[in-house]
Design a protein around this motif. Structure first.
Motif, PDB file in Angstrom:
ATOM      1  N   LEU A   1       4.183  -8.226  -9.172  1.00 37.95           N
ATOM      2  CA  LEU A   1       5.458  -9.035  -9.070  1.00 37.95           C
ATOM      3  C   LEU A   1       6.725  -8.672  -9.341  1.00 37.95           C
ATOM      4  CD1 LEU A   1       3.860 -12.520 -10.209  1.00 37.95           C
ATOM      5  CD2 LEU A   1       3.923 -11.552  -7.776  1.00 37.95           C
ATOM      6  N   SER A   2       6.598  -7.682 -10.375  1.00 32.82           N
ATOM      7  CA  SER A   2       7.849  -7.025 -10.881  1.00 32.82           C
ATOM      8  C   SER A   2       8.189  -5.611 -10.534  1.00 32.82           C
ATOM      9  CB  SER A   2       7.944  -7.062 -12.522  1.00 32.82           C
ATOM     10  OG  SER A   2       7.624  -8.613 -12.887  1.00 32.82           O
ATOM     11  N   THR A   3       7.129  -5.115 -10.188  1.00 33.70           N
ATOM     12  CA  THR A   3       7.366  -3.522  -9.788  1.00 33.70           C
ATOM     13  C   THR A   3       7.141  -3.325  -8.407  1.00 33.70           C
ATOM     14  OG1 THR A   3       6.236  -3.069 -11.907  1.00 33.70           O
ATOM     15  CG2 THR A   3       6.579  -1.076 -10.308  1.00 33.70           C
ATOM     16  N   VAL A   4       6.031  -3.756  -7.651  1.00 34.86           N
ATOM     17  CA  VAL A   4       5.861  -3.466  -6.081  1.00 34.86           C
ATOM     18  C   VAL A   4       6.702  -4.416  -5.441  1.00 34.86           C
ATOM     19  CG1 VAL A   4       4.196  -3.206  -4.463  1.00 34.86           C
ATOM     20  CG2 VAL A   4       3.856  -2.253  -6.717  1.00 34.86           C
TER      21      VAL A   4
ATOM     22  N   ILE B   1       0.782  -0.991  -0.019  1.00 30.81           N
ATOM     23  CA  ILE B   1      -0.005   0.120   0.115  1.00 30.81           C
ATOM     24  C   ILE B   1       0.871   1.063  -0.018  1.00 30.81           C
ATOM     25  CG2 ILE B   1      -1.672   1.287   1.456  1.00 30.81           C
ATOM     26  CD1 ILE B   1      -2.901  -1.134   2.155  1.00 30.81           C
ATOM     27  N   SER B   2       2.019   1.308   0.865  1.00 34.53           N
ATOM     28  CA  SER B   2       3.059   2.375   0.872  1.00 34.53           C
ATOM     29  C   SER B   2       3.633   2.515  -0.612  1.00 34.53           C
ATOM     30  CB  SER B   2       3.860   2.034   1.836  1.00 34.53           C
ATOM     31  OG  SER B   2       5.187   3.203   1.721  1.00 34.53           O
ATOM     32  N   GLU B   3       3.832   1.398  -1.403  1.00 29.13           N
ATOM     33  CA  GLU B   3       4.463   1.591  -2.619  1.00 29.13           C
ATOM     34  C   GLU B   3       3.510   2.022  -3.575  1.00 29.13           C
ATOM     35  OE1 GLU B   3       7.681   1.311  -3.137  1.00 29.13           O
ATOM     36  OE2 GLU B   3       7.940   0.912  -0.978  1.00 29.13           O
ATOM     37  N   LEU B   4       2.538   1.531  -3.488  1.00 26.66           N
ATOM     38  CA  LEU B   4       1.384   2.117  -4.438  1.00 26.66           C
ATOM     39  C   LEU B   4       1.181   3.603  -4.808  1.00 26.66           C
ATOM     40  CD1 LEU B   4      -1.324  -0.704  -4.163  1.00 26.66           C
ATOM     41  CD2 LEU B   4       0.187  -0.266  -5.912  1.00 26.66           C
ATOM     42  N   THR B   5       1.533   4.390  -3.614  1.00 27.94           N
ATOM     43  CA  THR B   5       1.576   5.754  -3.690  1.00 27.94           C
ATOM     44  C   THR B   5       2.443   6.387  -4.158  1.00 27.94           C
ATOM     45  OG1 THR B   5       2.477   5.903  -1.299  1.00 27.94           O
ATOM     46  CG2 THR B   5      -0.012   5.653  -1.404  1.00 27.94           C
ATOM     47  N   LYS B   6       3.555   5.841  -4.704  1.00 23.38           N
ATOM     48  CA  LYS B   6       4.936   6.494  -5.270  1.00 23.38           C
ATOM     49  C   LYS B   6       4.747   6.669  -6.677  1.00 23.38           C
ATOM     50  CE  LYS B   6       7.675   4.823  -1.103  1.00 23.38           C
ATOM     51  NZ  LYS B   6       8.774   4.181  -0.837  1.00 23.38           N
ATOM     52  N   ASP B   7       5.455   7.367  -7.092  1.00 24.53           N
ATOM     53  CA  ASP B   7       5.461   7.971  -8.455  1.00 24.53           C
ATOM     54  C   ASP B   7       5.973   6.813  -9.425  1.00 24.53           C
ATOM     55  OD1 ASP B   7       4.609  10.402  -7.781  1.00 24.53           O
ATOM     56  OD2 ASP B   7       6.836  11.360  -7.794  1.00 24.53           O
ATOM     57  N   TYR B   8       6.809   5.960  -9.234  1.00 18.17           N
ATOM     58  CA  TYR B   8       7.277   4.844 -10.034  1.00 18.17           C
ATOM     59  C   TYR B   8       6.005   3.950 -10.463  1.00 18.17           C
ATOM     60  CZ  TYR B   8       8.017   1.214  -6.627  1.00 18.17           C
ATOM     61  OH  TYR B   8       7.575   0.432  -5.728  1.00 18.17           O
ATOM     62  N   VAL B   9       5.332   3.681  -9.526  1.00 22.81           N
ATOM     63  CA  VAL B   9       4.150   3.014  -9.741  1.00 22.81           C
ATOM     64  C   VAL B   9       3.024   3.446 -10.646  1.00 22.81           C
ATOM     65  CG1 VAL B   9       2.061   1.572  -8.747  1.00 22.81           C
ATOM     66  CG2 VAL B   9       4.384   1.728  -7.458  1.00 22.81           C
ATOM     67  N   THR B  10       2.894   4.815 -10.523  1.00 20.85           N
ATOM     68  CA  THR B  10       1.894   5.757 -11.407  1.00 20.85           C
ATOM     69  C   THR B  10       2.732   5.533 -12.649  1.00 20.85           C
ATOM     70  OG1 THR B  10       1.323   6.942  -9.579  1.00 20.85           O
ATOM     71  CG2 THR B  10       0.976   7.790 -11.732  1.00 20.85           C
ATOM     72  N   ALA B  11       4.013   5.668 -12.768  1.00 19.30           N
ATOM     73  CA  ALA B  11       4.629   5.746 -14.277  1.00 19.30           C
ATOM     74  C   ALA B  11       4.268   4.486 -14.967  1.00 19.30           C
ATOM     75  CB  ALA B  11       5.921   5.994 -14.046  1.00 19.30           C
ATOM     76  N   ALA B  12       4.423   3.380 -14.260  1.00 20.18           N
ATOM     77  CA  ALA B  12       4.327   1.887 -14.665  1.00 20.18           C
ATOM     78  C   ALA B  12       2.941   1.778 -15.258  1.00 20.18           C
ATOM     79  CB  ALA B  12       4.532   0.940 -13.760  1.00 20.18           C
ATOM     80  N   LYS B  13       1.935   2.314 -14.472  1.00 19.36           N
ATOM     81  CA  LYS B  13       0.472   2.255 -14.819  1.00 19.36           C
ATOM     82  C   LYS B  13       0.340   2.954 -16.128  1.00 19.36           C
ATOM     83  CE  LYS B  13      -1.528   1.555 -10.108  1.00 19.36           C
ATOM     84  NZ  LYS B  13      -2.458   2.129  -9.238  1.00 19.36           N
ATOM     85  N   VAL B  14       0.736   4.062 -16.170  1.00 18.60           N
ATOM     86  CA  VAL B  14       0.594   4.887 -17.396  1.00 18.60           C
ATOM     87  C   VAL B  14       1.198   4.303 -18.606  1.00 18.60           C
ATOM     88  CG1 VAL B  14       1.162   7.206 -18.514  1.00 18.60           C
ATOM     89  CG2 VAL B  14       0.447   6.968 -16.216  1.00 18.60           C
ATOM     90  N   ALA B  15       2.523   3.484 -18.396  1.00 16.78           N
ATOM     91  CA  ALA B  15       3.209   2.837 -19.522  1.00 16.78           C
ATOM     92  C   ALA B  15       2.354   1.770 -19.828  1.00 16.78           C
ATOM     93  CB  ALA B  15       4.537   2.719 -19.000  1.00 16.78           C
ATOM     94  N   GLY B  16       1.190   1.380 -19.175  1.00 19.39           N
ATOM     95  CA  GLY B  16       0.477   0.013 -19.689  1.00 19.39           C
ATOM     96  C   GLY B  16       0.984  -1.098 -19.082  1.00 19.39           C
ATOM     97  N   VAL B  17       1.507  -0.980 -17.969  1.00 17.02           N
ATOM     98  CA  VAL B  17       2.019  -2.492 -17.439  1.00 17.02           C
ATOM     99  C   VAL B  17       0.721  -2.975 -16.635  1.00 17.02           C
ATOM    100  CG1 VAL B  17       3.404  -3.329 -15.247  1.00 17.02           C
ATOM    101  CG2 VAL B  17       4.365  -1.538 -16.763  1.00 17.02           C
ATOM    102  N   GLY B  18       0.597  -4.488 -16.885  1.00 10.97           N
ATOM    103  CA  GLY B  18      -0.428  -5.067 -16.613  1.00 10.97           C
ATOM    104  C   GLY B  18      -0.546  -5.387 -15.054  1.00 10.97           C
ATOM    105  N   PRO B  19      -1.697  -5.637 -14.465  1.00  9.38           N
ATOM    106  CA  PRO B  19      -1.612  -5.907 -12.716  1.00  9.38           C
ATOM    107  C   PRO B  19      -0.670  -6.718 -12.279  1.00  9.38           C
ATOM    108  CG  PRO B  19      -3.904  -5.905 -14.046  1.00  9.38           C
ATOM    109  CD  PRO B  19      -2.940  -6.011 -15.080  1.00  9.38           C
ATOM    110  N   LEU B  20      -0.508  -8.190 -12.948  1.00  7.07           N
ATOM    111  CA  LEU B  20       0.224  -9.090 -12.532  1.00  7.07           C
ATOM    112  C   LEU B  20       1.671  -8.724 -12.535  1.00  7.07           C
ATOM    113  CD1 LEU B  20       0.123 -11.831 -11.385  1.00  7.07           C
ATOM    114  CD2 LEU B  20       0.405 -12.764 -13.760  1.00  7.07           C
ATOM    115  N   ARG B  21       2.148  -8.134 -13.556  1.00  5.54           N
ATOM    116  CA  ARG B  21       3.525  -7.686 -13.751  1.00  5.54           C
ATOM    117  C   ARG B  21       3.906  -6.567 -12.812  1.00  5.54           C
ATOM    118  NH1 ARG B  21       6.528  -5.207 -19.180  1.00  5.54           N
ATOM    119  NH2 ARG B  21       8.602  -4.838 -18.125  1.00  5.54           N
ATOM    120  N   LEU B  22       2.862  -5.536 -12.603  1.00  2.00           N
ATOM    121  CA  LEU B  22       2.885  -4.416 -11.701  1.00  2.00           C
ATOM    122  C   LEU B  22       3.296  -5.081 -10.268  1.00  2.00           C
ATOM    123  CD1 LEU B  22       2.533  -1.476 -11.385  1.00  2.00           C
ATOM    124  CD2 LEU B  22       0.330  -1.714 -10.691  1.00  2.00           C
TER     125      LEU B  22
END
Length: 252
Positions: free
Chosen positions: A204-207, A181-202
């Protein structure tokens, strides 16, 4: 005028730097030596133990340790009520106890990561259900809950691992959920969502990689907690059953 070339030493690698920092703490070095010794004994118990841990010597039951009157140096730590060598059972018991600790830690960490990420990403009713179940488990004293589970599914080594895993699972779930939950508020997660990263990759690979630091600490502590919990169940006769040489059952 000749120019002199100054040799500059290459910076130490990460492992070398870690060891140099680690060895400054004498207590940590001693603890590492103890852990390595226990692991070595567990791996090579077949060669170190003087006897089989389940072999019974009926003529040498209840022997005290060798340095006490009535002891026998053939059995340095004495024997149990049915004549099994206690030193051999302790050496083999380290293998069983480490197996319990590592198994509980691995299963709890995997399930904790999955449930914690689901609660953090999905939110809503999924989050409420997962966290309320974890709160329910935490509301019951751990040993009492483990005894209840063993009473339902039966006492043996596998069921001991299951019971201790359930008892320790909430710590992993809540830790991963809070970190995610803490990581989801950070900019790199928002950038990954904007780039079209899927939920599963977001997840396991990002958060998840950024949630590993507290999870590794909890996993290290969880191994010792699992061994102690299993030993407590074994002492009550609800853990590994005789003649399995597990530390708690040897105290019973």
């Amino acid at each position: 005028m000749a120019t002199e070339t100054l040799a500059v030493a290459a910076p130490p690698g990460p492992l070398v730097a870690f060891w140099r920092s680690f060895r400054e703490n004498r207590g940590a070095v001693i603890g590492l030596a103890v852990v390595i010794s226990v692991v070595f004994i567990a791996i090579f118990a077949d060669f170190i133990a003087p006897y089989s841990p389940i072999e019974q010597y009926r003529g040498f039951t209840r022997l005290p340790p060798a340095w006490i009157d009535g002891g026998n140096w053939a059995h340095p730590l004495g024997t149990d009520p049915v004549g099994r060598d206690m030193l051999s059972r302790i050496l083999y018991g380290s293998r069983i106890s480490l197996f319990i600790g590592l198994s509980v830690m691995f299963v709890s960490a995997v399930l904790g990561v999955l449930l914690g990420l689901l609660a953090a990403f999905w939110g809503g009713i999924v989050d409420v259900i997962i966290i309320r179940v974890m709160d329910l488990i935490l509301a019951i004293p751990s040993l009492v809950l483990a005894i209840l589970i063993i009473a339902v599914i039966g006492p043996n080594l596998t069921n001991t691992i299951v019971a201790v895993t359930i008892v320790g699972l909430p710590f992993y779930v809540r830790l991963v959920r809070a970190s995610a939950i803490s990581e989801l508020t950070k900019d790199y997660v928002t950038a990954a969502k904007v780039a079209g990263v899927g939920p599963l990759r977001l997840m396991l690979s990002t958060v998840l990689p950024n949630c590993l630091a507290p999870l590794i600490v909890q996993a290290a502590l969880g191994i010792s907690d699992a061994i102690l919990a299993a030993a407590g169940l074994g002492f009550l006769g609800l853990g590994a059953q005789p003649p399995t040489p597990e530390w708690g059952s040897m105290l019973a």
